[in-house]
Write an enzyme that holds these catalytic residues in place. Sequence first.
Site, short mmCIF file in Angstrom:
data_model
loop_
_atom_site.label_atom_id
_atom_site.label_comp_id
_atom_site.label_asym_id
_atom_site.label_seq_id
_atom_site.Cartn_x
_atom_site.Cartn_y
_atom_site.Cartn_z
N ASP A 14 -15.63 -66.27 -76.23
CA ASP A 14 -15.43 -66.30 -74.77
C ASP A 14 -16.40 -67.28 -74.08
O ASP A 14 -17.12 -66.89 -73.13
CB ASP A 14 -15.62 -64.90 -74.16
CG ASP A 14 -14.82 -63.82 -74.88
OD1 ASP A 14 -13.68 -64.11 -75.28
OD2 ASP A 14 -15.33 -62.70 -75.03
N GLU A 223 -5.42 -62.46 -69.66
CA GLU A 223 -6.86 -62.31 -69.46
C GLU A 223 -7.49 -63.70 -69.46
O GLU A 223 -6.79 -64.71 -69.49
CB GLU A 223 -7.47 -61.42 -70.56
CG GLU A 223 -7.35 -62.01 -71.96
CD GLU A 223 -7.82 -61.05 -73.05
OE1 GLU A 223 -8.19 -59.90 -72.78
OE2 GLU A 223 -7.79 -61.48 -74.24
O1 FUB Z 1 -14.57 -60.55 -76.00
C1 FUB Z 1 -13.91 -59.37 -75.57
C2 FUB Z 1 -12.62 -59.70 -74.94
O2 FUB Z 1 -11.78 -60.37 -75.86
C3 FUB Z 1 -12.70 -60.64 -73.77
O3 FUB Z 1 -13.17 -60.05 -72.60
C4 FUB Z 1 -11.30 -61.11 -73.72
O4 FUB Z 1 -11.08 -62.22 -72.91
C5 FUB Z 1 -11.03 -61.38 -75.18
O5 FUB Z 1 -11.51 -62.63 -75.59
#
Ligand code: FUB
Length: 323
Positions: A14, A223
Amino acid sequence: MASEPLVKHVFTADPSAHAFAGKLYVYPSHDRKTDIKDNDNGDQYDMNDYHVFSMETVGGPVTDHGVALKAEDIPWVDKQLWAPDAAFKNGKYYLYFPARNKEGVFQIGVAESDVPEGPFKPEPEPIAGSYSIDPASFVDEDGQAYLYFGGIWGGQLQCWTTGKFDGSAYSNMEATDGPALLPRVAKLSEDMRSFTSGIQEVAINDADGKLLPAADHERRFFEAAWMHKYNGKYYFSYSTGDTHFLAYATGDSPMGPFTYQGKILDPVQGWTTHHSIVEFKGKWYLFYHDTSLSDKNHLRLIPKADRKKIHEYLFREGVLVAK
Ligand code: FUB
């Protein structure tokens, strides 16, 4: 094929990259080994601290500045320090991060530092009114700061359709008809610690001005929101989650609406895909992660050699193209 990671001594995912004080800083999640089995809640992503990394040149040596913030120092946090982002305003640096509170509900916290690498001092409470995951901050040229956030499925955005948390909505991870759930945006206060506007939905429309439908898993928001500005236009990019693309949409205002334009990145190895887009020393780069070195969804690394000059990629001969 596995490409050389930015760093190998810790798992990182991320990546939120920013040019601060003449260097390129990366604010990633810090994946760690646990025995938790993979599930749709994302329980396997059980991170408990953040490291900050910096480099003076792209491709040059990377400095790990060590632990910048840890869960045990944040009074409201129970677990799962997920994807963070950082911002600079009025001489201070801010780290925005999602985590589950003691009731198991994701909220967003903020922590402050005098220097980009931290350590960051957290506020004792989450940002009032914040919810869900994956905060992405953006400070516009006029100084107004914005926070984008949200993630469906394990990110709990489906529990907030009424503006109040409804845990019984969790298993309806998304609608099957009608428009898709939308990411959120709020204006940040001058001190970067609270929302000054109400939280608004970020509209992502198709070329006909209609909201993308929930059934359109290849294009709808899942997301990993990110915002950047290029030649006066606002670029909202995000992950499509279960179809594993990075996609982008453009608009004339940071609050939207945005029009879907296309894909930035095809699926990488591993379930999640999450990125940032940054200009550094006149070139644009895409940072992202994959699991090519670990083969495990929750153990991710940021490739070093695959960084792309993003606006050479999105624009060909001055014409906006999807890839
Ligand atoms: O790293 C945890 C979660 O996985 C993140 O918040 C999302 O965007 C995904 O990458």
